[in-house]
Design an enzyme around this catalytic site. Structure first.
Site, PDB file in Angstrom:
ATOM      1  CD  GLU A  31      -7.385   3.487   0.459  1.00 34.72           C
ATOM      2  OE1 GLU A  31      -6.417   2.758   0.756  1.00 34.72           O
ATOM      3  OE2 GLU A  31      -7.666   3.786  -0.713  1.00 34.72           O
ATOM      4  CB  SER A  69      -0.923   0.020   1.211  1.00 31.67           C
ATOM      5  OG  SER A  69      -1.645   1.237   1.209  1.00 31.67           O
ATOM      6  CE  LYS A  96      -3.303  -2.283  -0.482  1.00 29.60           C
ATOM      7  NZ  LYS A  96      -3.366  -2.348  -1.906  1.00 29.60           N
ATOM      8  CG  HIS A 101      -4.781  -0.933   3.921  1.00 32.67           C
ATOM      9  ND1 HIS A 101      -4.998  -0.327   2.696  1.00 32.67           N
ATOM     10  CD2 HIS A 101      -3.965  -0.102   4.597  1.00 32.67           C
ATOM     11  CE1 HIS A 101      -4.341   0.815   2.648  1.00 32.67           C
ATOM     12  NE2 HIS A 101      -3.704   0.981   3.787  1.00 32.67           N
ATOM     13  CG  ASN A 102      -7.111  -1.404  -0.551  1.00 34.04           C
ATOM     14  OD1 ASN A 102      -6.112  -1.234   0.145  1.00 34.04           O
ATOM     15  ND2 ASN A 102      -7.052  -1.496  -1.859  1.00 34.04           N
TER      16      ASN A 102
HETATM   17  P1  NBP Z   1      -1.036  -2.100 -14.088  1.00 32.76           P
HETATM   18  O1  NBP Z   1      -1.993  -2.686 -13.136  1.00 32.76           O
HETATM   19  O2  NBP Z   1      -1.495  -0.996 -14.958  1.00 32.76           O
HETATM   20  O3  NBP Z   1      -0.437  -3.275 -15.024  1.00 32.76           O
HETATM   21  C1  NBP Z   1       0.466  -2.980 -16.040  1.00 32.76           C
HETATM   22  C2  NBP Z   1       1.569  -4.009 -16.070  1.00 32.76           C
HETATM   23  O4  NBP Z   1       1.031  -5.332 -16.260  1.00 32.76           O
HETATM   24  C3  NBP Z   1       2.531  -3.771 -17.231  1.00 32.76           C
HETATM   25  O5  NBP Z   1       3.820  -4.087 -16.788  1.00 32.76           O
HETATM   26  C4  NBP Z   1       2.016  -4.769 -18.259  1.00 32.76           C
HETATM   27  O6  NBP Z   1       2.986  -5.122 -19.210  1.00 32.76           O
HETATM   28  C5  NBP Z   1       1.699  -5.919 -17.378  1.00 32.76           C
HETATM   29  N1  NBP Z   1       0.873  -6.965 -18.007  1.00 32.76           N
HETATM   30  C6  NBP Z   1      -0.420  -6.958 -18.397  1.00 32.76           C
HETATM   31 BR1  NBP Z   1      -1.524  -5.518 -18.300  1.00 32.76          BR
HETATM   32  N2  NBP Z   1      -0.839  -8.102 -18.916  1.00 32.76           N
HETATM   33  C7  NBP Z   1       0.244  -8.901 -18.882  1.00 32.76           C
HETATM   34  C8  NBP Z   1       0.462 -10.237 -19.286  1.00 32.76           C
HETATM   35  N3  NBP Z   1      -0.513 -10.983 -19.801  1.00 32.76           N
HETATM   36  N4  NBP Z   1       1.701 -10.753 -19.136  1.00 32.76           N
HETATM   37  C9  NBP Z   1       2.687 -10.004 -18.611  1.00 32.76           C
HETATM   38  N5  NBP Z   1       2.538  -8.736 -18.184  1.00 32.76           N
HETATM   39  C10 NBP Z   1       1.325  -8.187 -18.315  1.00 32.76           C
HETATM   40  O7  NBP Z   1       0.292  -1.597 -13.299  1.00 32.76           O
HETATM   41  P2  NBP Z   1       0.446  -0.813 -11.919  1.00 32.76           P
HETATM   42  O8  NBP Z   1      -0.513   0.324 -11.797  1.00 32.76           O
HETATM   43  O9  NBP Z   1       1.910  -0.558 -11.775  1.00 32.76           O
HETATM   44  O10 NBP Z   1      -0.014  -1.872 -10.823  1.00 32.76           O
HETATM   45  C11 NBP Z   1       0.640  -3.135 -10.696  1.00 32.76           C
HETATM   46  C12 NBP Z   1      -0.052  -3.927  -9.613  1.00 32.76           C
HETATM   47  O11 NBP Z   1       0.059  -3.216  -8.385  1.00 32.76           O
HETATM   48  C13 NBP Z   1      -1.543  -4.137  -9.838  1.00 32.76           C
HETATM   49  O12 NBP Z   1      -1.898  -5.413  -9.392  1.00 32.76           O
HETATM   50  C14 NBP Z   1      -2.179  -3.083  -8.972  1.00 32.76           C
HETATM   51  O13 NBP Z   1      -3.482  -3.423  -8.595  1.00 32.76           O
HETATM   52  C15 NBP Z   1      -1.221  -3.060  -7.802  1.00 32.76           C
HETATM   53  N6  NBP Z   1      -1.214  -1.850  -7.018  1.00 32.76           N
HETATM   54  C16 NBP Z   1      -1.294  -0.643  -7.594  1.00 32.76           C
HETATM   55  C17 NBP Z   1      -1.279   0.494  -6.820  1.00 32.76           C
HETATM   56  C18 NBP Z   1      -1.341   1.834  -7.450  1.00 32.76           C
HETATM   57  O14 NBP Z   1      -1.405   2.823  -6.704  1.00 32.76           O
HETATM   58  N7  NBP Z   1      -1.290   1.935  -8.787  1.00 32.76           N
HETATM   59  C19 NBP Z   1      -1.144   0.408  -5.447  1.00 32.76           C
HETATM   60  C20 NBP Z   1      -1.017  -0.844  -4.880  1.00 32.76           C
HETATM   61  C21 NBP Z   1      -1.055  -1.959  -5.664  1.00 32.76           C
HETATM   62  P3  NBP Z   1       3.124  -4.274 -20.581  1.00 32.76           P
HETATM   63  O15 NBP Z   1       3.945  -3.075 -20.225  1.00 32.76           O
HETATM   64  O16 NBP Z   1       3.850  -5.189 -21.502  1.00 32.76           O
HETATM   65  O17 NBP Z   1       1.749  -3.925 -21.045  1.00 32.76           O
END
Ligand code: NBP
Length: 478
Positions: free
Chosen positions: A191, A130, A184, A187-188
């Site tokens: 939130e 988080s 987690k 937690h959400n």
């Molecule tokens: P995203 O959730 O937007 O996912 C994008 C990533 O997933 C890229 O690296 C993409 O690769 C990859 N991907 C996908 Br889409 N399909 C794929 C597949 N079939 N095989 C391999 N790679 C694949 O990214 P994020 O916002 O950085 O979040 C990542 C994780 O962290 C998520 O589970 C999210 O829920 C969690 N999270 C996010 C936050 C936040 O604040 N954003 C906070 C806490 C947790 P590509 O570049 O080749 O398309």
């Protein structure tokens, strides 16, 4: 390819990229990989100087660059993408390697994946993270599940990159299989409740005082130096004082009033229903978002429904502000108390043995619900690890009792004046319900027995009974 990286990150969108940089900044050699190489290249171009990165184009090279036992952090879109990455990794890994899913997985998926990987001699560590992208870079709150054995080698690395409060890492072992992602999720959910309560407090101040967003922002700023001190109160003060550049109006006044969600609140509520835990604060918060987005219903309601409410005149401004502050604090205690109840219920149901005090401790920094108040929760569980009701801890009992008259005044005045306060009022209803010596549930049991012969238990003796309602009304022991 020399197997020299101490940890690897695959999935280099905002979160993965920042986590990888955080590892590197802490002196770890970090293997990095992304499905499409452009993101890997951009990480190396823009942040390569921050530490020792080992970029790979292929998953095979990525895995080969890791020292054994390999530690692979998956940070991709939750759901099918995670399964796709695991499938790609599996043939490349060896017994004892550790796969960390740091995405927002739904905990039943984590339980399933952990079982499948354990059968192949691999550790699967479903990990809650988080703090958003800022936290991932500078220190998130980290909630790892999986085996204790995996935590022995992985834990120190995760603790190193986590947020610290008073020198204590905001990361600890949570429990087996899905425990980390479950915590987690809750937690959400908390939130959601916290944000809804803050939004209701803002609305009460707006409607009761006719105050401007900036004035209310100042009130939140003051609140942030007391018991309510938290990241969410701090950003609320900031948002409320922000002016929209295009119109010159208060920013909050030009934002469409339809709250969206990604789904973790819904998961929390669904699980609360499954486990029979009344997480009313989280549920009301989730439904309040749904109501805000129910546009046709809101249009029909706004056009047809009378308020039959008074014109709100607050005689003593300072007293009202203090009432809202106390009501907010009390409602917040209820929301957290319910969330920790849910963790306890799940821990018992799934055999996780989660230490609730430790969860409050690792939420003190790095995450969205970080707050001064969490110290009090840790202390409460230190006094009694098996505390059945957080509200009944001596500190919280006193703190809530102190605000009780204010809480009742705020909820009743909101109702009289037609201001919706679903989370404030349901929290007060929960408080009154959970403290009641006797509830009308007795009547519900009687009704159930009447129409469905569902039986009931008696207050005066053991056993299960049924009354012959349609016959001679004699009672039988079932
Ligand atoms: P995203 O959730 O937007 O996912 C994008 C990533 O997933 C890229 O690296 C993409 O690769 C990859 N991907 C996908 Br889409 N399909 C794929 C597949 N079939 N095989 C391999 N790679 C694949 O990214 P994020 O916002 O950085 O979040 C990542 C994780 O962290 C998520 O589970 C999210 O829920 C969690 N999270 C996010 C936050 C936040 O604040 N954003 C906070 C806490 C947790 P590509 O570049 O080749 O398309």
């Amino acid at each position: 390819m020399t197997a020299r990286a101490q940890i690897g990150v695959t999935g280099l969108a905002v979160m993965g990229r920042n986590l990888a940089r955080n590892f590197a900044r802490h002196g770890y050699t970090v293997a990095v990989h992304n499905r499409s190489y452009a993101k890997t290249q951009s990480l190396i171009d823009e942040a390569g100087h921050e530490g020792d990165f080992v970029p790979s184009e292929s998953m095979a090279d990525f895995v080969a660059s890791l020292a054994r036992p390999r530690k692979v952090v998956i940070m991709v879109k939750a759901g099918a993408a995670t399964d796709a990455v695991i499938d790609e990794l599996l043939p490349l890994l060896e017994t004892g390697d550790i796969v960390v899913d740091a995405g927002n997985a739904h905990f039943p998926d984590t339980i399933r994946r952990e079982e499948a990987l354990a059968a192949r001699g691999l550790h699967f560590v479903g990990t809650g993270v988080s703090g958003g992208e800022e936290g991932a870079l500078n220190g998130p709150s980290i909630m790892p599940g999986g085996t204790r054995e995996s935590y022995e080698s992985l834990g120190p690395i995760l603790e190193a990159i986590s947020a610290k409060v008073d020198g204590t890492p905001c990361c600890t072992y949570v429990g087996p299989n899905g425990a980390g992602h479950f915590v987690k999720m809750v937690h959400n959910g908390i939130e959601y409740a916290d944000m809804q309560l803050i939004a209701e407090a803002y609305d009460l101040l707006k409607q009761g005082l006719g105050a401007s967003a900036a004035e209310i922002g100042e009130i939140f700023s003051e609140w942030n130096s007391g018991d309510l001190e938290s990241f969410l109160i701090e950003i609320t003060a900031d948002v409320l004082q922000h002016v929209d550049a295009a119109t010159g109006q208060a920013f909050v006044d030009i934002v469409l009033d339809q709250a969206e969600q990604k789904g973790t609140g819904r998961w929390t509520v669904q699980n609360g229903l499954d486990l029979g835990v009344p997480i009313t604060g989280i549920a009301e918060a989730t439904f309040a978002r749904a109501l805000s987005g129910s546009v046709p219903q809101r249009e029909a309601g706004a056009a047809a429904l009378p308020a039959a409410a008074g014109t709100w005149e607050v005689a003593d401004r300072d007293a009202f502000v203090e009432d809202v502050r106390l009501a907010l604090y009390a409602s917040k205690v209820v929301a957290y108390s319910q969330g920790f109840d849910q963790i306890a219920a799940a821990s018992a149901e799934y055999g996780w043995d989660v230490d609730r005090g430790a969860m409050a401790r690792i939420w003190r920094g790095g995450c969205i619900i970080r707050a001064r108040f969490l110290n009090r929760i840790t202390e409460a569980y230190e006094r009694d690890a098996a505390l059945p009701l957080l509200l009944a801890d001596e500190y919280f009992t006193g703190a809530v009792a102190n605000g009780l008259p204010a809480w009742r005044r705020v909820v009743s005045r909101a109702a009289l004046n037609g201001v919706p306060t679903p989370a404030f009022s349901s929290s007060l209803a929960y408080y009154d319900g959970v403290r009641a010596q006797r509830l009308p549930a007795a009547l519900i049991q009687a009704q159930r027995d009447f129409f469905g012969a569902h039986t009931y238990r008696r207050t005066d003796r053991d056993g299960v009974f049924h009354t012959e309602w349609s016959g001679d009304r004699t009672e039988q022991e079932a």
